[in-house]
Write a protein that holds these residues in place. Structure first.
Motif, PDB file in Angstrom:
ATOM      1  N   THR A  32      35.037  25.020  23.963  1.00  0.00           N
ATOM      2  CA  THR A  32      34.669  23.644  23.666  1.00  0.00           C
ATOM      3  C   THR A  32      33.361  23.334  24.373  1.00  0.00           C
ATOM      4  OG1 THR A  32      36.051  22.993  25.529  1.00  0.00           O
ATOM      5  CG2 THR A  32      37.022  22.806  23.348  1.00  0.00           C
ATOM      6  N   SER A  33      32.672  22.280  23.919  1.00  0.00           N
ATOM      7  CA  SER A  33      31.387  21.963  24.540  1.00  0.00           C
ATOM      8  C   SER A  33      31.062  20.485  24.400  1.00  0.00           C
ATOM      9  CB  SER A  33      30.258  22.793  23.920  1.00  0.00           C
ATOM     10  OG  SER A  33      30.048  22.407  22.561  1.00  0.00           O
ATOM     11  N   ALA A  34      30.099  20.048  25.198  1.00  0.00           N
ATOM     12  CA  ALA A  34      29.549  18.692  25.113  1.00  0.00           C
ATOM     13  C   ALA A  34      28.073  18.760  25.476  1.00  0.00           C
ATOM     14  CB  ALA A  34      30.286  17.746  26.051  1.00  0.00           C
ATOM     15  N   LYS A  35      27.304  17.866  24.884  1.00  0.00           N
ATOM     16  CA  LYS A  35      25.882  17.767  25.200  1.00  0.00           C
ATOM     17  C   LYS A  35      25.611  16.402  25.805  1.00  0.00           C
ATOM     18  CE  LYS A  35      24.647  20.703  21.230  1.00  0.00           C
ATOM     19  NZ  LYS A  35      25.942  20.699  20.505  1.00  0.00           N
ATOM     20  N   GLY A  36      24.634  16.347  26.697  1.00  0.00           N
ATOM     21  CA  GLY A  36      24.285  15.082  27.327  1.00  0.00           C
ATOM     22  C   GLY A  36      23.065  15.243  28.205  1.00  0.00           C
ATOM     23  N   ALA A  37      22.627  14.149  28.788  1.00  0.00           N
ATOM     24  CA  ALA A  37      21.417  14.149  29.615  1.00  0.00           C
ATOM     25  C   ALA A  37      21.786  13.967  31.076  1.00  0.00           C
ATOM     26  CB  ALA A  37      20.478  13.046  29.168  1.00  0.00           C
ATOM     27  N   GLU A  38      21.021  14.638  31.940  1.00  0.00           N
ATOM     28  CA  GLU A  38      21.120  14.453  33.382  1.00  0.00           C
ATOM     29  C   GLU A  38      19.720  14.500  33.968  1.00  0.00           C
ATOM     30  OE1 GLU A  38      23.617  16.913  35.691  1.00  0.00           O
ATOM     31  OE2 GLU A  38      25.456  15.872  35.126  1.00  0.00           O
ATOM     32  N   ASP A  40      16.964  15.934  36.202  1.00  0.00           N
ATOM     33  CA  ASP A  40      16.611  17.192  36.852  1.00  0.00           C
ATOM     34  C   ASP A  40      16.195  16.879  38.285  1.00  0.00           C
ATOM     35  OD1 ASP A  40      15.227  19.470  37.828  1.00  0.00           O
ATOM     36  OD2 ASP A  40      14.885  20.143  35.775  1.00  0.00           O
ATOM     37  N   PRO A  41      16.877  17.429  39.293  1.00  0.00           N
ATOM     38  CA  PRO A  41      16.540  17.093  40.682  1.00  0.00           C
ATOM     39  C   PRO A  41      15.158  17.584  41.107  1.00  0.00           C
ATOM     40  CG  PRO A  41      18.138  18.873  40.607  1.00  0.00           C
ATOM     41  CD  PRO A  41      17.995  18.369  39.209  1.00  0.00           C
ATOM     42  N   VAL A  42      14.573  18.501  40.341  1.00  0.00           N
ATOM     43  CA  VAL A  42      13.249  19.015  40.687  1.00  0.00           C
ATOM     44  C   VAL A  42      12.146  18.101  40.152  1.00  0.00           C
ATOM     45  CG1 VAL A  42      11.634  20.931  40.380  1.00  0.00           C
ATOM     46  CG2 VAL A  42      14.058  21.401  40.794  1.00  0.00           C
ATOM     47  N   THR A  43      12.250  17.740  38.864  1.00  0.00           N
ATOM     48  CA  THR A  43      11.186  16.946  38.237  1.00  0.00           C
ATOM     49  C   THR A  43      11.468  15.454  38.262  1.00  0.00           C
ATOM     50  OG1 THR A  43      12.205  17.041  36.042  1.00  0.00           O
ATOM     51  CG2 THR A  43      10.752  18.874  36.679  1.00  0.00           C
ATOM     52  N   GLY A  44      12.729  15.074  38.462  1.00  0.00           N
ATOM     53  CA  GLY A  44      13.095  13.667  38.396  1.00  0.00           C
ATOM     54  C   GLY A  44      13.199  13.134  36.990  1.00  0.00           C
ATOM     55  N   GLU A  45      13.053  14.007  35.989  1.00  0.00           N
ATOM     56  CA  GLU A  45      13.110  13.595  34.599  1.00  0.00           C
ATOM     57  C   GLU A  45      14.459  13.972  33.982  1.00  0.00           C
ATOM     58  OE1 GLU A  45       9.853  15.493  32.706  1.00  0.00           O
ATOM     59  OE2 GLU A  45       8.318  14.321  33.763  1.00  0.00           O
ATOM     60  N   ASP A  46      14.830  13.239  32.947  1.00  0.00           N
ATOM     61  CA  ASP A  46      16.066  13.564  32.246  1.00  0.00           C
ATOM     62  C   ASP A  46      15.894  14.841  31.429  1.00  0.00           C
ATOM     63  OD1 ASP A  46      17.397  11.437  33.263  1.00  0.00           O
ATOM     64  OD2 ASP A  46      17.295  10.202  31.453  1.00  0.00           O
ATOM     65  N   VAL A  47      16.924  15.676  31.435  1.00  0.00           N
ATOM     66  CA  VAL A  47      16.926  16.894  30.629  1.00  0.00           C
ATOM     67  C   VAL A  47      18.206  16.920  29.802  1.00  0.00           C
ATOM     68  CG1 VAL A  47      15.470  18.280  32.146  1.00  0.00           C
ATOM     69  CG2 VAL A  47      17.944  18.207  32.541  1.00  0.00           C
ATOM     70  N   GLU A  48      18.104  17.466  28.581  1.00  0.00           N
ATOM     71  CA  GLU A  48      19.265  17.612  27.716  1.00  0.00           C
ATOM     72  C   GLU A  48      20.012  18.887  28.100  1.00  0.00           C
ATOM     73  OE1 GLU A  48      20.507  15.594  25.216  1.00  0.00           O
ATOM     74  OE2 GLU A  48      19.095  14.149  26.083  1.00  0.00           O
ATOM     75  N   LEU A  49      21.316  18.758  28.337  1.00  0.00           N
ATOM     76  CA  LEU A  49      22.131  19.878  28.795  1.00  0.00           C
ATOM     77  C   LEU A  49      23.283  20.148  27.839  1.00  0.00           C
ATOM     78  CD1 LEU A  49      22.436  19.049  32.616  1.00  0.00           C
ATOM     79  CD2 LEU A  49      20.790  20.580  31.516  1.00  0.00           C
ATOM     80  N   LEU A  67      32.870  25.838  33.456  1.00  0.00           N
ATOM     81  CA  LEU A  67      31.864  25.547  32.446  1.00  0.00           C
ATOM     82  C   LEU A  67      30.558  26.263  32.765  1.00  0.00           C
ATOM     83  CD1 LEU A  67      32.359  21.681  32.135  1.00  0.00           C
ATOM     84  CD2 LEU A  67      33.223  23.429  30.564  1.00  0.00           C
ATOM     85  N   ALA A  68      29.893  26.728  31.728  1.00  0.00           N
ATOM     86  CA  ALA A  68      28.505  27.163  31.849  1.00  0.00           C
ATOM     87  C   ALA A  68      27.631  25.959  31.495  1.00  0.00           C
ATOM     88  CB  ALA A  68      28.218  28.324  30.910  1.00  0.00           C
ATOM     89  N   VAL A  69      26.544  25.762  32.231  1.00  0.00           N
ATOM     90  CA  VAL A  69      25.661  24.617  32.009  1.00  0.00           C
ATOM     91  C   VAL A  69      24.268  25.154  31.678  1.00  0.00           C
ATOM     92  CG1 VAL A  69      24.823  22.424  32.907  1.00  0.00           C
ATOM     93  CG2 VAL A  69      26.990  23.362  33.747  1.00  0.00           C
ATOM     94  N   LEU A  70      23.768  24.796  30.496  1.00  0.00           N
ATOM     95  CA  LEU A  70      22.494  25.332  30.028  1.00  0.00           C
ATOM     96  C   LEU A  70      21.563  24.200  29.593  1.00  0.00           C
ATOM     97  CD1 LEU A  70      25.019  27.226  28.710  1.00  0.00           C
ATOM     98  CD2 LEU A  70      23.058  28.684  28.215  1.00  0.00           C
ATOM     99  N   ARG A  71      20.257  24.441  29.738  1.00  0.00           N
ATOM    100  CA  ARG A  71      19.257  23.503  29.231  1.00  0.00           C
ATOM    101  C   ARG A  71      19.082  23.735  27.735  1.00  0.00           C
ATOM    102  NH1 ARG A  71      14.221  22.025  32.966  1.00  0.00           N
ATOM    103  NH2 ARG A  71      13.447  21.646  30.850  1.00  0.00           N
TER     104      ARG A  71
END
Length: 680
Positions: A32-38, A40-49, A67-71
């Motif tokens: 199973t999977s889900a997509k969402g934004a968090e 990024d602690p490095v850039t401070g910008e939201d990334v889709e995961l 869970l595996a977490v991928l960009r």
């Protein structure tokens, strides 16, 4: 790994709910999977995961760490560098370059399916009803008839990046679709919310179930064969217990296996049908099924009530043929870079009228293999009721079974513990030395059978020591031949046989000669001398039937060689046990069965014998308080240390573990160094 967010909470909840119902998917099957934004602690910008169940996990017990977490941006960029289906295995390694954060599980081969499908939530499941459609000869037509375009069809393709592209294209071309049937494999559903995705998954599953119920013809397996009809339950279990060690020995020709027995109604119905040989020969289809059950089972065709010797003879004959066939299967499809053959023995053995025997490196693997074959039976029944069961081609099965990615998954498994695959039976194991010994053997990887006079205490000790897959409790009065035979039969039904026996059951009455009654003498000799003899005889039969060797260990005593005061009945029976060790070592060596003994002394704390009155009697003999008896015993030793039940358990493990494989007929003192117990 990123912080746990709303999409992840929803994903875990949905996964656990779906995985808890085995109608939806099998153990460790699907993802199973889900997509969402968090952020990024490095850039401070939201990334889709993308959060997706990792390789090897189980939906029913999935947690965030599984869970595996991928960009998603990096993963979707892989489409532009995809080399094509002939080289798609290389794409799996690239997933590692898409991972986000720390920790998490390894991405599975199905990751592309989840990342490339344009939906926030995706489920991939293996329901029996859905696989029945997926393996039906006219699966596309059935899917259209059942769902009228609401569910699409995807032709069989081995799991991987290209399958992800295929499903993404199908979804884009069918905006009305809630999911698809994957030919030969399972189902995939999607949704904008977790609730919608789960509802769509359940709609596909229930839709397939309802269609099969409404349109399925009766008796899809053909007529019942009278001489394959199930034996009555008692006779069935008796026959299964007798066959289990023989079958386990055959199934362990290449690698030692643990067994599991199933005689559920759906298994017995399949085994009594005229089409059993034909359908079983077609093998399973879903990759999750045949990876655990092998491409097909071994089928016996003797009558349910045939003489046991006839069944065993056919088992041996068909096992030899099965091994030849499996090696030929491997040689037909193996390429120069294929992994080596992993073993040619069957994982599933079907005996009409009796049931199914399934095997694996441990009990859980054996049990799950059996569960998967029940899934396969349900799939065949469903497909045959509305169409013709047509699994994927044998060549495709080989490509998956000996896939380099599957081999890599196997290599990631933890190294087996020293006693993995061994089945131990310990008598008097609800407490004291027996319980400590059972716990140590279980900790080293053995399956353990806790045998004790008190069934409730045996069950409680088993629950404390392990799970139902590693420890069971059985009632056993070792003085009763029938009770001993029943306990060994329970071990065979639970795990497939017995490899390691610890004769620990005992009691003691400390009395001088003139106060020792004939009843005192008989009681102690019945439990320890006669009891050990009965247990050794019955388990030796099982070990010889298995042909895998084995170990028998007697918990004797320092008193077997030392003439202690006021102890005639106990010491004499311990001497009897000690000589049984020598006699049986000489007799059973030709079968690879080693027989050894342990001579404890002064095991006071945690000892059932001492707590049962023996401690007070011995304290009176030596003129000390009972509370000080352990210290008294320790004080008369060379090491001045008290002997504990765990100390005896350590000695048992030393004898049966990997380091003393050429030792038999010996006694190991465990007495903290008591010169009175020196062997001479």
């Amino acid at each position: 790994m990123g912080s746990i967010s709303g999409p992840v909470d929803d994903l875990i909840t949905r996964s656990n709910r779906l995985g808890a119902d085995k109608r939806n998917t099998n153990f460790a099957g699907g993802n199973t999977s889900a997509k969402g934004a968090e952020t990024d602690p490095v850039t401070g910008e939201d990334v889709e995961l993308l959060w997706v169940k990792g390789s090897g996990g189980d939906l029913g017990t999935l947690t965030a760490s599984g869970l595996a977490v991928l960009r998603l941006d990096r993963m979707r960029a892989m489409v532009g560098t995809y080399p094509g289906v002939d080289d798609e295995d290389a794409m799996v390694e690239r997933f590692d370059y898409c991972l986000h954060g720390r920790g998490g599980a390894a991405p599975s081969i199905d990751t592309a399916m989840h990342g490339l499908v344009d939906a926030t939530h995706v489920d991939h499941l293996h329901p029996d009803s859905g696989i029945a459609f997926a393996t039906a000869a006219d699966g596309p037509a059935l899917t259209e008839a059942c769902f009228a375009g609401r569910v699409a069809w995807v032709d069989w393709r081995r799991p991987g990046f290209q399958l992800g592209l295929d499903i993404a294209a199908i979804k884009a071309a069918n905006p009305q679709a809630i999911g698809c049937i994957l030919g030969g494999h399972g189902i995939t559903a999607w949704g904008d919310t977790s609730e919608e995705c789960e509802a769509n998954s359940l709609e596909i599953i229930s839709g397939c179930e309802a269609y099969l119920a409404a349109h399925g013809r009766p008796a899809p397996f053909g007529e019942r064969v009278a001489h394959w009809a199930p034996l009555d339950p008692a006779a069935r279990r008796e026959r299964a217990a007798a066959l289990a060690p023989v079958i386990r020995g055959l199934a362990s020709t290449d690698h030692r296996q643990v067994g599991h027995f199933t005689d559920s109604p759906e298994v017995l119905d399949f085994l009594a049908s005229e089409r059993l040989p034909e359908l079983a020969a077609l093998g399973t289809s879903c990759p999750d099924h045949f990876l655990r059950t092998k491409v097909r089972p071994l089928v016996v065709e003797t009558a349910a009530d045939a003489p046991l010797a006839d069944v065993v003879a056919q088992l041996r004959e068909r096992h030899a043929a099965y091994r030849d066939d499996y090696r030929a299967y491997y040689e037909r499809y193996a390429a120069a870079d294929s992994p080596a053959i992993r073993g040619a023995d069957p994982a599933i053995v079907l005996v009409p009228g009796v049931g199914m025997f399934s095997f694996g490196a441990d009990k859980q693997t054996a049990r799950v293999a059996g569960e998967f074959y029940v899934n396969a039976i349900n799939v065949m029944r469903g497909a045959e009721s509305v169409s013709t069961y047509r699994p994927i081609e044998e060549s495709e099965k080989f490509r998956i079974e000996y896939w380099s990615l599957e081999e890599a998954k196997l290599q990631r498994r933890p190294k087996p513990k020293p006693l993995a695959g061994r089945i131990a039976l310990v008598t008097g194991a609800a407490g004291g030395i027996g319980k400590a010994t059972a716990a140590r053997l279980a900790a080293e990887g053995a399956c353990v059978v806790i045998a004790d006079l008190d069934a409730d205490k045996a069950a409680a000790a088993a629950a404390e020591i392990g799970t139902a897959d590693t420890a069971v409790g059985v009632a056993c009065n070792v003085t009763d031949e029938a009770a001993v035979a029943a306990a060994v039969a329970e071990a065979a039904l639970a795990f497939g046989g017995v490899d390691l026996v610890v004769n620990n059951a005992g009691l003691s009455l400390s009395k001088p000669l003139l106060d020792t009654t004939a009843a005192d003498w008989d009681l102690q000799h019945d439990v320890m001398a006669k009891g050990s003899f009965l247990v050794s005889r019955e388990t030796a039969r099982t070990m010889i039937a298995q042909g895998l060797g084995g170990d028998i260990v007697y918990i004797a005593s320092k008193n077997s060689i030392f003439a202690g005061p006021n102890n005639i009945a106990y010491s004499a029976t311990k001497a009897d046990q000690a000589h049984q060790v020598r006699l049986l070592a000489a007799e059973l060596g030709e079968h690879g069965i080693r027989v050894n003994g342990v001579n404890p002394d002064g095991v006071v704390r945690g000892s059932g014998i001492f707590a049962g009155g023996w401690g007070a009697e011995r304290a009176a003999v030596y003129g000390v308080d009972e509370a000080d008896l352990g210290r008294y015993y320790a004080g008369r030793t060379l090491l001045k240390r008290e002997v504990l039940p765990a100390s005896v358990a350590d000695a048992v493990y030393a004898l049966v573990g990997p380091d003393l494989g050429l030792t038999t007929g010996v006694h190991i003192p465990v007495d903290s160094g008591n010169p009175q117990g020196f062997l001479r």
